[in-house]
Design a protein around this motif. Structure first.
Motif, PDB file in Angstrom:
ATOM      1  N   LYS A  26      34.317  36.877  44.660  1.00 33.48           N
ATOM      2  CA  LYS A  26      34.420  35.923  45.597  1.00 33.48           C
ATOM      3  C   LYS A  26      33.016  35.494  46.267  1.00 33.48           C
ATOM      4  O   LYS A  26      32.893  34.325  46.696  1.00 33.48           O
ATOM      5  CB  LYS A  26      35.072  36.440  46.940  1.00 33.48           C
ATOM      6  CG  LYS A  26      36.613  37.029  46.356  1.00 33.48           C
ATOM      7  CD  LYS A  26      37.064  37.759  47.614  1.00 33.48           C
ATOM      8  CE  LYS A  26      38.682  38.072  47.189  1.00 33.48           C
ATOM      9  NZ  LYS A  26      39.194  38.687  48.232  1.00 33.48           N
ATOM     10  N   LEU A  27      32.079  36.228  45.997  1.00 36.69           N
ATOM     11  CA  LEU A  27      30.787  35.739  46.477  1.00 36.69           C
ATOM     12  C   LEU A  27      29.685  35.626  45.239  1.00 36.69           C
ATOM     13  O   LEU A  27      29.734  36.745  44.452  1.00 36.69           O
ATOM     14  CB  LEU A  27      29.904  36.988  47.486  1.00 36.69           C
ATOM     15  CG  LEU A  27      30.722  37.216  48.837  1.00 36.69           C
ATOM     16  CD1 LEU A  27      30.144  38.421  49.459  1.00 36.69           C
ATOM     17  CD2 LEU A  27      30.402  35.975  49.725  1.00 36.69           C
ATOM     18  N   PRO A  28      28.653  34.472  45.288  1.00 38.64           N
ATOM     19  CA  PRO A  28      28.022  34.484  44.239  1.00 38.64           C
ATOM     20  C   PRO A  28      26.853  35.452  44.312  1.00 38.64           C
ATOM     21  O   PRO A  28      26.363  35.731  45.700  1.00 38.64           O
ATOM     22  CB  PRO A  28      27.395  33.328  44.448  1.00 38.64           C
ATOM     23  CG  PRO A  28      27.735  32.810  45.848  1.00 38.64           C
ATOM     24  CD  PRO A  28      28.920  33.412  46.283  1.00 38.64           C
ATOM     25  N   ASN A  29      26.296  36.167  43.128  1.00 39.87           N
ATOM     26  CA  ASN A  29      25.088  37.067  43.257  1.00 39.87           C
ATOM     27  C   ASN A  29      25.398  38.310  43.990  1.00 39.87           C
ATOM     28  O   ASN A  29      24.483  38.564  44.811  1.00 39.87           O
ATOM     29  CB  ASN A  29      23.754  36.166  43.652  1.00 39.87           C
ATOM     30  CG  ASN A  29      23.412  35.181  42.737  1.00 39.87           C
ATOM     31  OD1 ASN A  29      23.506  35.143  41.652  1.00 39.87           O
ATOM     32  ND2 ASN A  29      22.669  34.183  43.380  1.00 39.87           N
ATOM     33  N   VAL A  56      17.347  39.723  49.241  1.00 39.48           N
ATOM     34  CA  VAL A  56      18.505  40.375  49.493  1.00 39.48           C
ATOM     35  C   VAL A  56      18.945  39.476  50.636  1.00 39.48           C
ATOM     36  O   VAL A  56      18.433  39.741  51.655  1.00 39.48           O
ATOM     37  CB  VAL A  56      18.362  41.827  49.793  1.00 39.48           C
ATOM     38  CG1 VAL A  56      19.691  42.508  50.032  1.00 39.48           C
ATOM     39  CG2 VAL A  56      17.999  42.555  48.196  1.00 39.48           C
ATOM     40  N   LEU A  57      20.355  38.999  50.546  1.00 32.44           N
ATOM     41  CA  LEU A  57      20.881  38.496  51.818  1.00 32.44           C
ATOM     42  C   LEU A  57      21.563  39.385  52.701  1.00 32.44           C
ATOM     43  O   LEU A  57      21.805  39.148  53.629  1.00 32.44           O
ATOM     44  CB  LEU A  57      21.775  37.316  51.288  1.00 32.44           C
ATOM     45  CG  LEU A  57      21.000  36.199  50.443  1.00 32.44           C
ATOM     46  CD1 LEU A  57      22.009  35.349  49.960  1.00 32.44           C
ATOM     47  CD2 LEU A  57      20.006  35.490  51.449  1.00 32.44           C
ATOM     48  N   PHE A  58      22.425  40.438  51.673  1.00 29.28           N
ATOM     49  CA  PHE A  58      23.104  41.428  52.470  1.00 29.28           C
ATOM     50  C   PHE A  58      23.073  42.578  51.692  1.00 29.28           C
ATOM     51  O   PHE A  58      23.102  42.493  50.479  1.00 29.28           O
ATOM     52  CB  PHE A  58      24.628  40.893  52.675  1.00 29.28           C
ATOM     53  CG  PHE A  58      25.462  42.008  53.084  1.00 29.28           C
ATOM     54  CD1 PHE A  58      25.822  42.051  54.234  1.00 29.28           C
ATOM     55  CD2 PHE A  58      26.281  42.699  52.197  1.00 29.28           C
ATOM     56  CE1 PHE A  58      26.791  42.981  54.788  1.00 29.28           C
ATOM     57  CE2 PHE A  58      27.344  43.853  52.674  1.00 29.28           C
ATOM     58  CZ  PHE A  58      27.430  43.778  53.985  1.00 29.28           C
ATOM     59  N   ALA A  59      22.982  43.645  52.513  1.00 31.90           N
ATOM     60  CA  ALA A  59      23.238  44.988  51.823  1.00 31.90           C
ATOM     61  C   ALA A  59      23.918  45.928  53.034  1.00 31.90           C
ATOM     62  O   ALA A  59      23.495  46.164  54.040  1.00 31.90           O
ATOM     63  CB  ALA A  59      21.572  45.593  51.346  1.00 31.90           C
ATOM     64  N   GLN A  76      24.150  41.535  48.048  1.00 36.39           N
ATOM     65  CA  GLN A  76      24.010  40.068  47.736  1.00 36.39           C
ATOM     66  C   GLN A  76      22.762  39.717  47.673  1.00 36.39           C
ATOM     67  O   GLN A  76      21.913  40.029  48.678  1.00 36.39           O
ATOM     68  CB  GLN A  76      25.072  39.479  48.833  1.00 36.39           C
ATOM     69  CG  GLN A  76      25.125  37.934  48.433  1.00 36.39           C
ATOM     70  CD  GLN A  76      25.972  36.927  49.460  1.00 36.39           C
ATOM     71  OE1 GLN A  76      26.253  37.411  50.411  1.00 36.39           O
ATOM     72  NE2 GLN A  76      26.366  35.869  48.896  1.00 36.39           N
ATOM     73  N   THR A  77      22.429  38.732  46.594  1.00 36.31           N
ATOM     74  CA  THR A  77      20.770  38.263  46.644  1.00 36.31           C
ATOM     75  C   THR A  77      20.972  36.983  46.547  1.00 36.31           C
ATOM     76  O   THR A  77      21.893  36.039  46.361  1.00 36.31           O
ATOM     77  CB  THR A  77      20.309  38.844  45.474  1.00 36.31           C
ATOM     78  OG1 THR A  77      21.229  38.492  44.173  1.00 36.31           O
ATOM     79  CG2 THR A  77      20.348  40.310  45.379  1.00 36.31           C
ATOM     80  N   ILE A  78      19.549  36.274  46.617  1.00 33.63           N
ATOM     81  CA  ILE A  78      19.614  34.618  46.244  1.00 33.63           C
ATOM     82  C   ILE A  78      19.798  34.525  44.956  1.00 33.63           C
ATOM     83  O   ILE A  78      19.727  35.412  44.139  1.00 33.63           O
ATOM     84  CB  ILE A  78      18.091  34.452  46.863  1.00 33.63           C
ATOM     85  CG1 ILE A  78      16.904  35.189  45.960  1.00 33.63           C
ATOM     86  CG2 ILE A  78      18.064  34.435  48.194  1.00 33.63           C
ATOM     87  CD1 ILE A  78      15.609  34.737  46.270  1.00 33.63           C
ATOM     88  N   PRO A  79      20.042  33.520  44.621  1.00 32.64           N
ATOM     89  CA  PRO A  79      20.435  32.818  43.192  1.00 32.64           C
ATOM     90  C   PRO A  79      19.464  33.427  41.988  1.00 32.64           C
ATOM     91  O   PRO A  79      19.706  33.409  40.983  1.00 32.64           O
ATOM     92  CB  PRO A  79      20.725  31.201  43.114  1.00 32.64           C
ATOM     93  CG  PRO A  79      21.267  31.199  44.612  1.00 32.64           C
ATOM     94  CD  PRO A  79      20.209  32.047  45.302  1.00 32.64           C
ATOM     95  N   SER A  80      18.055  33.429  42.391  1.00 33.72           N
ATOM     96  CA  SER A  80      17.123  33.850  41.511  1.00 33.72           C
ATOM     97  C   SER A  80      16.901  35.223  41.158  1.00 33.72           C
ATOM     98  O   SER A  80      16.104  35.495  40.386  1.00 33.72           O
ATOM     99  CB  SER A  80      15.861  33.085  41.769  1.00 33.72           C
ATOM    100  OG  SER A  80      15.386  33.741  43.186  1.00 33.72           O
ATOM    101  N   CYS A  81      17.884  35.944  41.676  1.00 34.45           N
ATOM    102  CA  CYS A  81      17.461  37.658  41.451  1.00 34.45           C
ATOM    103  C   CYS A  81      19.009  37.964  41.492  1.00 34.45           C
ATOM    104  O   CYS A  81      19.878  37.788  42.240  1.00 34.45           O
ATOM    105  CB  CYS A  81      16.663  38.037  42.786  1.00 34.45           C
ATOM    106  SG  CYS A  81      16.661  39.896  42.857  1.00 34.45           S
TER     107      CYS A  81
END
Length: 139
Positions: A26-29, A56-59, A76-81
């Motif tokens: 459901k979530l990207p990256n 890291v956007l969420f942990a 959840q990370t940014i698209p480049s990682c």
């Protein structure tokens, strides 16, 4: 009685891996990692280390049940990682931090022992130099 065997706290059952990953649909990256035979101690350390990373956007983590010896961590990370890279780097950084902490602790123990030995030596010297104290001298 109803308590599980103690070896279940650290022995990984056959067919299970220490770390398993499930990509989030459901979530990207984003991915969910299950880490076997660990508890809140490592879960919180990893979460905090991941949150230090700007990629890291969420942990977040949870222990599914007190009698299950594992925890689940969602990243959840940014698209480049990718989440796998972020988790791997967080583990590496934690190992380095713990090694540094261990070295500092060992150096402080050595320093403390040296200070105690010096203090004991000074006390012996002061006792020997007091007026009225006789010193045993071998001739």
């Amino acid at each position: 009685m109803n308590a599980p065997d103690r070896f279940e706290l650290f022995v990984i059952p056959e067919g299970r891996k220490k770390v398993s990953m499930t990509p989030d649909t459901k979530l990207p990256n984003a991915a969910t990692f299950t880490i076997e035979r660990e508890d809140h101690t490592l879960g919180n350390l990893l979460r905090m280390q991941l949150l230090k990373d700007p990629r890291v956007l969420f942990a977040g983590y949870k222990v599914p049940h007190p009698l299950e010896h594992n925890f689940i961590i969602k990243v959840q990370t940014i698209p480049s990682c990718s989440p796998e890279i972020a988790l791997g780097e967080a583990i590496t950084e934690l190992i380095q931090e713990i090694g540094t902490l261990k070295n500092k602790f060992e150096m402080d123990v050595i320093r403390q022992k040296a200070e105690e030995a010096k203090t004991a030596q000074n006390d012996e010297l002061q006792t020997a130099l007091r007026p009225g104290t006789t010193m045993d001298m071998d001739f």
